[in-house]
Design a protein around this motif. Structure first.
Motif, PDB file in Angstrom:
ATOM      1  N   MET A 105      -0.227  -9.329  -3.332  1.00 48.40           N
ATOM      2  CA  MET A 105      -0.025  -8.450  -4.493  1.00 48.40           C
ATOM      3  C   MET A 105       1.338  -7.777  -4.446  1.00 48.40           C
ATOM      4  O   MET A 105       1.818  -7.388  -3.387  1.00 48.40           O
ATOM      5  CB  MET A 105      -1.121  -7.381  -4.520  1.00 48.40           C
ATOM      6  N   VAL A 106       1.939  -7.642  -5.619  1.00 51.09           N
ATOM      7  CA  VAL A 106       3.205  -6.915  -5.756  1.00 51.09           C
ATOM      8  C   VAL A 106       2.914  -5.730  -6.674  1.00 51.09           C
ATOM      9  O   VAL A 106       2.290  -5.884  -7.727  1.00 51.09           O
ATOM     10  CB  VAL A 106       4.306  -7.817  -6.343  1.00 51.09           C
ATOM     11  N   PHE A 107       3.366  -4.549  -6.237  1.00 48.42           N
ATOM     12  CA  PHE A 107       2.994  -3.314  -6.927  1.00 48.42           C
ATOM     13  C   PHE A 107       4.100  -2.798  -7.847  1.00 48.42           C
ATOM     14  O   PHE A 107       5.277  -3.097  -7.650  1.00 48.42           O
ATOM     15  CB  PHE A 107       2.684  -2.225  -5.898  1.00 48.42           C
ATOM     16  N   GLN A 108       3.669  -1.937  -8.751  1.00 46.53           N
ATOM     17  CA  GLN A 108       4.631  -1.322  -9.676  1.00 46.53           C
ATOM     18  C   GLN A 108       5.711  -0.537  -8.915  1.00 46.53           C
ATOM     19  O   GLN A 108       6.890  -0.624  -9.220  1.00 46.53           O
ATOM     20  CB  GLN A 108       3.880  -0.386 -10.620  1.00 46.53           C
ATOM     21  N   HIS A 109       5.284   0.217  -7.913  1.00 46.90           N
ATOM     22  CA  HIS A 109       6.248   1.045  -7.171  1.00 46.90           C
ATOM     23  C   HIS A 109       6.626   0.410  -5.826  1.00 46.90           C
ATOM     24  O   HIS A 109       6.892   1.123  -4.851  1.00 46.90           O
ATOM     25  CB  HIS A 109       5.693   2.461  -6.989  1.00 46.90           C
ATOM     26  N   PHE A 110       6.627  -0.880  -5.759  1.00 50.22           N
ATOM     27  CA  PHE A 110       7.063  -1.705  -4.613  1.00 50.22           C
ATOM     28  C   PHE A 110       6.233  -1.501  -3.340  1.00 50.22           C
ATOM     29  O   PHE A 110       5.855  -2.454  -2.694  1.00 50.22           O
ATOM     30  CB  PHE A 110       8.552  -1.507  -4.269  1.00 50.22           C
ATOM     31  N   ASN A 111       6.047  -0.211  -2.958  1.00 50.85           N
ATOM     32  CA  ASN A 111       5.302   0.113  -1.729  1.00 50.85           C
ATOM     33  C   ASN A 111       5.845  -0.589  -0.495  1.00 50.85           C
ATOM     34  O   ASN A 111       5.082  -1.011   0.380  1.00 50.85           O
ATOM     35  CB  ASN A 111       3.813  -0.208  -1.895  1.00 50.85           C
ATOM     36  N   LEU A 112       7.157  -0.695  -0.399  1.00 46.99           N
ATOM     37  CA  LEU A 112       7.750  -1.240   0.837  1.00 46.99           C
ATOM     38  C   LEU A 112       7.592  -0.192   1.930  1.00 46.99           C
ATOM     39  O   LEU A 112       7.463   0.994   1.638  1.00 46.99           O
ATOM     40  CB  LEU A 112       9.238  -1.536   0.622  1.00 46.99           C
ATOM     41  N   GLN A 166      14.472  -3.981  -4.133  1.00 52.64           N
ATOM     42  CA  GLN A 166      13.245  -3.612  -3.414  1.00 52.64           C
ATOM     43  C   GLN A 166      12.063  -4.439  -3.908  1.00 52.64           C
ATOM     44  O   GLN A 166      11.255  -4.914  -3.121  1.00 52.64           O
ATOM     45  CB  GLN A 166      12.940  -2.128  -3.625  1.00 52.64           C
ATOM     46  N   GLN A 167      11.998  -4.622  -5.222  1.00 53.24           N
ATOM     47  CA  GLN A 167      10.872  -5.381  -5.764  1.00 53.24           C
ATOM     48  C   GLN A 167      10.943  -6.839  -5.324  1.00 53.24           C
ATOM     49  O   GLN A 167       9.927  -7.475  -5.069  1.00 53.24           O
ATOM     50  CB  GLN A 167      10.843  -5.250  -7.299  1.00 53.24           C
ATOM     51  N   ARG A 168      12.164  -7.356  -5.193  1.00 53.62           N
ATOM     52  CA  ARG A 168      12.300  -8.748  -4.732  1.00 53.62           C
ATOM     53  C   ARG A 168      11.898  -8.877  -3.260  1.00 53.62           C
ATOM     54  O   ARG A 168      11.292  -9.865  -2.860  1.00 53.62           O
ATOM     55  CB  ARG A 168      13.735  -9.243  -4.969  1.00 53.62           C
ATOM     56  N   VAL A 169      12.211  -7.842  -2.458  1.00 48.46           N
ATOM     57  CA  VAL A 169      11.752  -7.850  -1.061  1.00 48.46           C
ATOM     58  C   VAL A 169      10.216  -7.829  -1.047  1.00 48.46           C
ATOM     59  O   VAL A 169       9.576  -8.544  -0.263  1.00 48.46           O
ATOM     60  CB  VAL A 169      12.303  -6.632  -0.270  1.00 48.46           C
ATOM     61  N   ALA A 170       9.636  -7.019  -1.940  1.00 47.78           N
ATOM     62  CA  ALA A 170       8.168  -6.923  -1.993  1.00 47.78           C
ATOM     63  C   ALA A 170       7.552  -8.283  -2.334  1.00 47.78           C
ATOM     64  O   ALA A 170       6.500  -8.641  -1.802  1.00 47.78           O
ATOM     65  CB  ALA A 170       7.746  -5.869  -3.011  1.00 47.78           C
ATOM     66  N   ILE A 171       8.214  -9.036  -3.196  1.00 47.60           N
ATOM     67  CA  ILE A 171       7.716 -10.376  -3.546  1.00 47.60           C
ATOM     68  C   ILE A 171       7.793 -11.282  -2.316  1.00 47.60           C
ATOM     69  O   ILE A 171       6.841 -11.983  -1.979  1.00 47.60           O
ATOM     70  CB  ILE A 171       8.511 -10.965  -4.740  1.00 47.60           C
TER      71      ILE A 171
ATOM     72  N   ARG B 115      -0.248   7.033  -0.936  1.00 46.76           N
ATOM     73  CA  ARG B 115      -1.419   6.146  -0.993  1.00 46.76           C
ATOM     74  C   ARG B 115      -1.004   4.675  -1.114  1.00 46.76           C
ATOM     75  O   ARG B 115      -1.673   3.778  -0.618  1.00 46.76           O
ATOM     76  CB  ARG B 115      -2.278   6.560  -2.194  1.00 46.76           C
ATOM     77  N   GLY B 116       0.116   4.460  -1.780  1.00 47.33           N
ATOM     78  CA  GLY B 116       0.607   3.092  -1.968  1.00 47.33           C
ATOM     79  C   GLY B 116       0.885   2.379  -0.653  1.00 47.33           C
ATOM     80  O   GLY B 116       0.804   1.150  -0.578  1.00 47.33           O
ATOM     81  N   GLN B 117       1.201   3.142   0.397  1.00 42.37           N
ATOM     82  CA  GLN B 117       1.465   2.533   1.706  1.00 42.37           C
ATOM     83  C   GLN B 117       0.177   1.948   2.288  1.00 42.37           C
ATOM     84  O   GLN B 117       0.171   0.859   2.844  1.00 42.37           O
ATOM     85  CB  GLN B 117       2.040   3.582   2.668  1.00 42.37           C
ATOM     86  N   TRP B 118      -0.926   2.684   2.125  1.00 43.63           N
ATOM     87  CA  TRP B 118      -2.224   2.182   2.588  1.00 43.63           C
ATOM     88  C   TRP B 118      -2.584   0.934   1.783  1.00 43.63           C
ATOM     89  O   TRP B 118      -3.104  -0.041   2.327  1.00 43.63           O
ATOM     90  CB  TRP B 118      -3.323   3.236   2.382  1.00 43.63           C
ATOM     91  N   GLU B 119      -2.317   0.989   0.479  1.00 44.51           N
ATOM     92  CA  GLU B 119      -2.681  -0.139  -0.393  1.00 44.51           C
ATOM     93  C   GLU B 119      -1.870  -1.383  -0.045  1.00 44.51           C
ATOM     94  O   GLU B 119      -2.397  -2.496  -0.047  1.00 44.51           O
ATOM     95  CB  GLU B 119      -2.480   0.248  -1.860  1.00 44.51           C
ATOM     96  N   ALA B 120      -0.583  -1.192   0.266  1.00 43.12           N
ATOM     97  CA  ALA B 120       0.249  -2.331   0.656  1.00 43.12           C
ATOM     98  C   ALA B 120      -0.306  -2.964   1.934  1.00 43.12           C
ATOM     99  O   ALA B 120      -0.312  -4.182   2.088  1.00 43.12           O
ATOM    100  CB  ALA B 120       1.693  -1.883   0.867  1.00 43.12           C
ATOM    101  N   CYS B 121      -0.793  -2.126   2.844  1.00 44.11           N
ATOM    102  CA  CYS B 121      -1.369  -2.642   4.101  1.00 44.11           C
ATOM    103  C   CYS B 121      -2.618  -3.460   3.809  1.00 44.11           C
ATOM    104  O   CYS B 121      -2.833  -4.509   4.422  1.00 44.11           O
ATOM    105  CB  CYS B 121      -1.704  -1.493   5.050  1.00 44.11           C
ATOM    106  N   THR B 122      -3.449  -2.982   2.877  1.00 50.01           N
ATOM    107  CA  THR B 122      -4.650  -3.744   2.502  1.00 50.01           C
ATOM    108  C   THR B 122      -4.230  -5.069   1.885  1.00 50.01           C
ATOM    109  O   THR B 122      -4.785  -6.123   2.216  1.00 50.01           O
ATOM    110  CB  THR B 122      -5.493  -2.946   1.481  1.00 50.01           C
ATOM    111  N   ALA B 123      -3.253  -5.022   1.001  1.00 55.39           N
ATOM    112  CA  ALA B 123      -2.808  -6.241   0.323  1.00 55.39           C
ATOM    113  C   ALA B 123      -2.236  -7.248   1.320  1.00 55.39           C
ATOM    114  O   ALA B 123      -2.310  -8.448   1.102  1.00 55.39           O
ATOM    115  CB  ALA B 123      -1.781  -5.895  -0.746  1.00 55.39           C
TER     116      ALA B 123
END
Lengths: 268, 219
Positions: A105-112, A166-171, B115-123
């Motif tokens: 999954m790739v998120f709206q706010h990247f979550n890197l 950042q979003q490309r890294v997330a991909i 919270r997005g950090q936890w979600e990224a870990c799940t993903a």
């Protein structure tokens, strides 16, 4: 059923199937008895007004939200449930993790991960989850970062990169886990307008070069029209209308779809 | 003359020896506090029932004086068949008391991670342990280093309480020296100066660590 027979059967089964799935927050019904099938390699764009439940579809598929009813199937087997003594029971963590490994999954706010470089972001999960050697993980991550056009930024921390980068890294990070299904949740919504193109370019390239099944929640109608095999319009927790992009954008049948598309068109 | 230099030089080695005990008590007590604090913070966040029990425990410890806890471990525990050496009892009490303060600090740090950090870990299908150890904790710690540092200095300044159960740290040693010679000026003043210097040095070290962490996260 033998494994060989199961594998033979697999291509005929949808990659993702929502079967009577519902989701509620208290009294608010977010998704109401959703039935949706996505074939292998199919690219589905999910559009709709905010609060229509479109992001929830992706979040449930990624197991970030629990479902309140129904079953989600991935690659021919139930993900949210498992068979035990001939009965479907809610999935145990181990089962969930195994099936979930097929999805990225790739998120709206990247979550890197901010404390890791682009490369470290891309090797963490392959090393710890897939048990890849560091050397192999680094080689693959470098290749993926090259694919998204960031080979020269692998030593950079997220804070040193633009939103689009950042979003490309997330991909690349999601791809490093070799998923069969990729979920894109409004991946360009948090970007400055001039950076949207570079991210969409990567997704377009991904669609052309890989046989990935993709589900994408998007506000980029132009991109959905050009990229998706099918567009689903969500309204009040249900699929109000779905079809090929030309049909849905060209001649929408549902009044709500018409109203939504008109509003989007007017806003530019 | 109020200040006797000969006497000062005579008692300095004795006080230096005691300073080592003070430093040992601080270091061991703080390590206990750091480990226990993290453990309590995780337990507190792990579920409503466990969380409630841990909250009650933390409140009980934070709402009672450290001196009572020291006395409890040293004088009351033997009634339950647990006899502890004075130094061990004192150090455990320091660790326990400050562990409960550190638990709250850790909690704030952990809750501060998006919270997005936890979600990224799940993903990415990371295990709970990897998520916590490699992703969440490294982000939760840097912002709380200054507060943890303050607790280190506070714990250090509480070590004279161990003199109440006759641990030979600086204060107890100074008191004994004073009672032997009836000269309190030099030992008590020297102990005060030693605390001042060590507190200032610790604070400076914490600032350096803090600055390094800030630099790293600003990269």
């Amino acid at each position: 059923m033998t494994m060989a027979a199961a594998e033979q059967l697999a291509p005929q089964q949808p990659m993702v199937r929502f079967e009577n799935v519902s989701k509620r927050y208290g009294n608010l019904v977010v998704l109401d008895d959703l039935n949706l099938e996505v074939s292998r390699g199919e690219k589905v764009a999910i559009i709709g007004p905010s609060g229509s439940g479109k992001t929830t579809v992706l979040r449930m598929l990624m197991t970030l939200e629990r479902i309140d009813g129904g079953v989600i199937w991935v690659d021919g087997e139930p993900m949210t449930h498992m068979m035990q003594g001939g009965q479907m029971v809610p999935a145990a963590q181990k089962h969930l993790r195994r099936v979930r490994s097929k999805i990225g999954m790739v998120f709206q706010h990247f979550n890197l991960f901010p404390h890791m470089t682009a490369l470290q972001n891309c090797i963490e999960a392959p090393i710890t989850v897939l048990k890849m050697s560091r050397k192999e993980a680094e080689a693959r991550a470098t290749e993926l970062l090259g694919m998204v056009g960031l080979a020269d930024k692998k030593g950079h921390y997220p804070a040193q990169l633009s939103g689009g980068q950042q979003q490309r890294v997330a991909i690349a990070r999601a791809l490093a886990m070799r998923p069969k299904v990729m979920l894109f949740d409004e991946v360009t919504s948090a970007l400055d307008p001039e950076l949207v193109g570079e991210v969409l370019h990567v997704i377009r390239q991904l669609g052309a070069e890989h046989d990935l099944t993709m589900l994408m929640v998007t506000h980029q109608m132009g991109f959905a029209k050009e990229f998706a095999d099918r567009v689903c319009f969500f309204y009040q927790g249900k699929i109000a209308e779905q079809g090929a992009p030309q049909e849905l954008f060209g001649a929408p049948k549902n009044d709500r779809t018409k109203q939504f598309l008109r509003a989007v068109l007017e806003s530019g | 003359m109020i200040w006797d230099w000969d006497y000062t030089f005579e008692i300095l080695p004795v006080l230096a020896q005691a300073a080592i005990v003070t430093i040992e008590a601080t270091a061991i007590g703080f390590v206990i506090a750091l480990v226990l604090g993290l453990f309590l913070a995780i337990l507190r966040m792990s579920g409503p029932k466990t969380g409630w029990c841990v909250s009650v425990f933390i409140e009980c410890i934070r709402s009672t004086p450290l001196l009572i806890q020291i006395f409890f471990l040293y004088f009351v525990f033997p009634s339950f068949g647990i006899t502890l050496d004075a130094f061990v009892a004192g150090v455990i009490a320091l660790g326990l008391h400050y562990g409960c303060y550190c638990a709250e600090v850790y909690r704030a740090g952990l809750e501060g991670v998006h919270r997005g950090q936890w979600e990224a870990c799940t993903a990415l299908n990371l295990s709970s342990l990897t998520t916590f150890k490699n992703i969440i904790l490294p982000q939760a710690i840097p912002p709380i280093v200054p507060v943890l540092g303050n607790y280190l200095v506070a714990l250090f300044k509480e070590t004279p309480l161990l003199s109440a159960i006759a641990v030979m740290e600086m204060m107890q040693t100074a008191k004994i020296l004073g009672s032997e010679t009836f000269r309190y000026t030099e030992p008590i003043t020297l102990v005060g100066i030693a605390f001042l210097i060590m507190s200032l040095v610790s604070a400076a070290l914490i600032r350096i660590v803090e600055r390094r962490l800030n630099l790293r996260s600003a990269k």
